[in-house]
Design an enzyme around this catalytic site. Structure first.
Site, PDB file in Angstrom:
ATOM      1  N   SER A 131       0.877  -1.181   0.000  1.00 21.76           N
ATOM      2  CA  SER A 131       0.000   0.000   0.000  1.00 21.76           C
ATOM      3  C   SER A 131       0.908   1.223   0.000  1.00 21.76           C
ATOM      4  O   SER A 131       2.086   1.131   0.376  1.00 21.76           O
ATOM      5  CB  SER A 131      -0.837  -0.011   1.286  1.00 21.76           C
ATOM      6  OG  SER A 131      -1.441   1.246   1.494  1.00 21.76           O
ATOM      7  N   TYR A 144      -1.676  -1.473  10.811  1.00 22.29           N
ATOM      8  CA  TYR A 144      -1.883  -1.697   9.372  1.00 22.29           C
ATOM      9  C   TYR A 144      -0.721  -1.090   8.579  1.00 22.29           C
ATOM     10  O   TYR A 144      -0.138  -1.744   7.716  1.00 22.29           O
ATOM     11  CB  TYR A 144      -3.220  -1.100   8.917  1.00 22.29           C
ATOM     12  CG  TYR A 144      -3.393  -1.211   7.418  1.00 22.29           C
ATOM     13  CD1 TYR A 144      -3.652  -2.448   6.822  1.00 22.29           C
ATOM     14  CD2 TYR A 144      -3.256  -0.098   6.575  1.00 22.29           C
ATOM     15  CE1 TYR A 144      -3.778  -2.574   5.442  1.00 22.29           C
ATOM     16  CE2 TYR A 144      -3.390  -0.216   5.200  1.00 22.29           C
ATOM     17  CZ  TYR A 144      -3.645  -1.453   4.639  1.00 22.29           C
ATOM     18  OH  TYR A 144      -3.754  -1.573   3.266  1.00 22.29           O
TER      19      TYR A 144
HETATM   20  N1  LIG Z   1      -8.771  -0.675  -0.811  1.00 19.63           N
HETATM   21  C1  LIG Z   1      -7.758   0.134  -0.533  1.00 19.63           C
HETATM   22  O1  LIG Z   1      -7.929   1.347  -0.368  1.00 19.63           O
HETATM   23  C2  LIG Z   1      -6.367  -0.435  -0.451  1.00 19.63           C
HETATM   24  C3  LIG Z   1      -5.286   0.447  -0.524  1.00 19.63           C
HETATM   25  C4  LIG Z   1      -4.005  -0.056  -0.451  1.00 19.63           C
HETATM   26  C5  LIG Z   1      -3.794  -1.417  -0.312  1.00 19.63           C
HETATM   27  N2  LIG Z   1      -4.849  -2.258  -0.237  1.00 19.63           N
HETATM   28  C6  LIG Z   1      -4.595  -3.698  -0.063  1.00 19.63           C
HETATM   29  O2  LIG Z   1      -5.207  -4.406  -1.118  1.00 19.63           O
HETATM   30  C7  LIG Z   1      -5.425  -5.752  -0.712  1.00 19.63           C
HETATM   31  C8  LIG Z   1      -6.811  -6.193  -1.141  1.00 19.63           C
HETATM   32  O3  LIG Z   1      -7.772  -5.439  -0.433  1.00 19.63           O
HETATM   33  P1  LIG Z   1      -9.086  -4.846  -1.115  1.00 19.63           P
HETATM   34  O4  LIG Z   1      -8.976  -3.384  -1.077  1.00 19.63           O
HETATM   35  O5  LIG Z   1      -9.368  -5.524  -2.377  1.00 19.63           O
HETATM   36  O6  LIG Z   1     -10.168  -5.220   0.023  1.00 19.63           O
HETATM   37  P2  LIG Z   1     -11.347  -6.283   0.056  1.00 19.63           P
HETATM   38  O7  LIG Z   1     -12.300  -6.040  -1.047  1.00 19.63           O
HETATM   39  O8  LIG Z   1     -11.841  -6.224   1.460  1.00 19.63           O
HETATM   40  O9  LIG Z   1     -10.628  -7.687  -0.201  1.00 19.63           O
HETATM   41  C9  LIG Z   1      -9.841  -8.308   0.777  1.00 19.63           C
HETATM   42  C10 LIG Z   1      -9.613  -9.742   0.387  1.00 19.63           C
HETATM   43  O10 LIG Z   1      -8.765 -10.344   1.386  1.00 19.63           O
HETATM   44  C11 LIG Z   1      -9.355 -11.559   1.796  1.00 19.63           C
HETATM   45  N3  LIG Z   1      -9.103 -11.818   3.205  1.00 19.63           N
HETATM   46  C12 LIG Z   1      -9.293 -11.012   4.265  1.00 19.63           C
HETATM   47  N4  LIG Z   1      -9.031 -11.653   5.414  1.00 19.63           N
HETATM   48  C13 LIG Z   1      -8.679 -12.914   5.064  1.00 19.63           C
HETATM   49  C14 LIG Z   1      -8.313 -14.070   5.807  1.00 19.63           C
HETATM   50  N5  LIG Z   1      -8.287 -14.087   7.147  1.00 19.63           N
HETATM   51  N6  LIG Z   1      -8.000 -15.205   5.121  1.00 19.63           N
HETATM   52  C15 LIG Z   1      -8.065 -15.234   3.778  1.00 19.63           C
HETATM   53  N7  LIG Z   1      -8.399 -14.167   3.019  1.00 19.63           N
HETATM   54  C16 LIG Z   1      -8.710 -13.035   3.668  1.00 19.63           C
HETATM   55  C17 LIG Z   1     -10.862 -11.389   1.572  1.00 19.63           C
HETATM   56  O11 LIG Z   1     -11.442 -12.662   1.308  1.00 19.63           O
HETATM   57  P3  LIG Z   1     -12.509 -13.388   2.296  1.00 19.63           P
HETATM   58  O12 LIG Z   1     -13.352 -12.336   2.911  1.00 19.63           O
HETATM   59  O13 LIG Z   1     -13.232 -14.335   1.364  1.00 19.63           O
HETATM   60  O14 LIG Z   1     -11.651 -14.125   3.263  1.00 19.63           O
HETATM   61  C18 LIG Z   1     -10.905 -10.545   0.307  1.00 19.63           C
HETATM   62  O15 LIG Z   1     -10.900 -11.355  -0.841  1.00 19.63           O
HETATM   63  C19 LIG Z   1      -5.190  -5.787   0.801  1.00 19.63           C
HETATM   64  O16 LIG Z   1      -3.930  -6.352   1.069  1.00 19.63           O
HETATM   65  C20 LIG Z   1      -5.193  -4.307   1.189  1.00 19.63           C
HETATM   66  O17 LIG Z   1      -4.410  -4.054   2.328  1.00 19.63           O
HETATM   67  C21 LIG Z   1      -6.135  -1.802  -0.314  1.00 19.63           C
END
Ligand SMILES: NC(=O)c1ccc[n+]([C@@H]2O[C@H](COP(=O)([O-])OP(=O)(O)OC[C@H]3O[C@@H](n4cnc5c(N)ncnc54)[C@H](OP(=O)(O)O)[C@@H]3O)[C@@H](O)[C@H]2O)c1
Length: 259
Positions: A131, A144
């Site tokens: 991130s 985080y």
């Molecule tokens: N959205 C943002 O603003 C942002 C910015 C920078 C970086 N990121 C990073 O991008 C990545 C993806 O996040 P996203 O934004 O796409 O959010 P998201 O839509 O909430 O997706 C998160 C994913 O992680 C999985 N996950 C969460 N806890 C888990 C666990 N205990 N075991 C297995 N899988 C798990 C969830 O699957 P299940 O619920 O099916 O387990 C889901 O598929 C993350 O690493 C996040 O830190 C996001």
């Protein structure tokens, strides 16, 4: 070509899956939500395997690796992760350790195991989702930001080791700012700036990974921010991040209550 994608059930992970499926890749998708995994398997078509796993549990991380063993995986996308909002003294310890297990420990284990396999065949790509938070300290989301610093620095260090070995194995680290996904609902906040789409983030990251680049920082504003932060003293940067974080609102639009 075959990829393992963690956190494939929503957001950026789901976009990675759609984009690679469109390019004709075989996929192994994982997440906790088995129903979502089955829906994706049906909707994406092609050669898609699924495995439900809770990556907060070490045994599930190894279960995912064993499932992939002997399947000639070409790409590992460590995408699963989530954030927690609040003052460090207030955030729930169990939630936080759970988050560290997903954001750091699972990614660490999978990176090491797949890196060893990729090194043996001198082929393969690791794409770690960090991130923009990985470049700085993050008051009000301290653990985080810390977890994403780990992902970023680990990836940079491995990149240098691979470079010294003249290896054909590649590593890329995705460092997005806000992306419009479920992330904020889970963290219990809403964005204070306009987010990019998960499709854009995924496409951008894949382009960088396929061209062997270390960093994938999508969006001009975030890219400028990551450059500018190098020239700002740590304490001043933390004060700026505190103000940005405290301006965030709860998902129902109220000011986030800070003790
Ligand atoms: N959205 C943002 O603003 C942002 C910015 C920078 C970086 N990121 C990073 O991008 C990545 C993806 O996040 P996203 O934004 O796409 O959010 P998201 O839509 O909430 O997706 C998160 C994913 O992680 C999985 N996950 C969460 N806890 C888990 C666990 N205990 N075991 C297995 N899988 C798990 C969830 O699957 P299940 O619920 O099916 O387990 C889901 O598929 C993350 O690493 C996040 O830190 C996001």
């Amino acid at each position: 070509m075959k990829a393992l994608i963690t956190g494939a059930t929503s957001g950026i992970g789901q976009s990675f899956a759609a984009k690679l499926a469109k390019r004709g890749w075989s996929l192994i998708l994982t997440g906790r939500n088995e129903k979502r995994l089955k829906e994706l398997q049906e909707s994406l078509g092609g050669n898609i395997e699924i495995i439900a796993a809770d990556l907060a549990k070490k045994e599930d991380v190894f279960k995912v690796y064993e499932f992939c063993k002997g399947k000639d995986v070409d790409m590992l996308i460590n995408n699963a992760g989530y954030g927690l909002f609040g003052k460090f003294e207030d955030t729930d310890l169990d939630d936080e350790v759970n988050m560290i297990n997903v954001n750091i420990t699972a990614l660490h284990i999978l990176t090491k195991l797949f890196l060893r396999d990729f090194k043996k065949k001198d082929h393969g790509t690791i794409l770690n989702v960090a991130s923009a938070a990985g470049f700085m300290a993050g008051p009000l989301m301290a653990a985080y930001y810390g977890s994403k610093n780990y992902v970023l620095k680990l990836s940079v260090a491995i990149w240098e080791e691979l470079r010294r070995d003249h290896s054909n194995v590649k590593i890329t680290v995705l460092c997005p700012g806000p992306v419009d996904t479920n992330f904020n609902n889970r963290a219990g906040v809403s964005f204070s700036v306009k987010p990019i789409t998960p499709d854009y983030a995924a496409e951008f990251a894949l382009d960088k990974a396929f061209s062997g680049k270390l960093f994938a920082v999508p969006g001009l504003f975030v890219k400028l921010g990551t450059v500018a932060q190098r020239f700002v003293p740590q304490k001043m940067l933390s004060a700026i991040v505190y103000n940005i974080q405290s301006a965030k609102k709860t998902s129902d639009g109220k000011e986030k209550a800070l003790k």
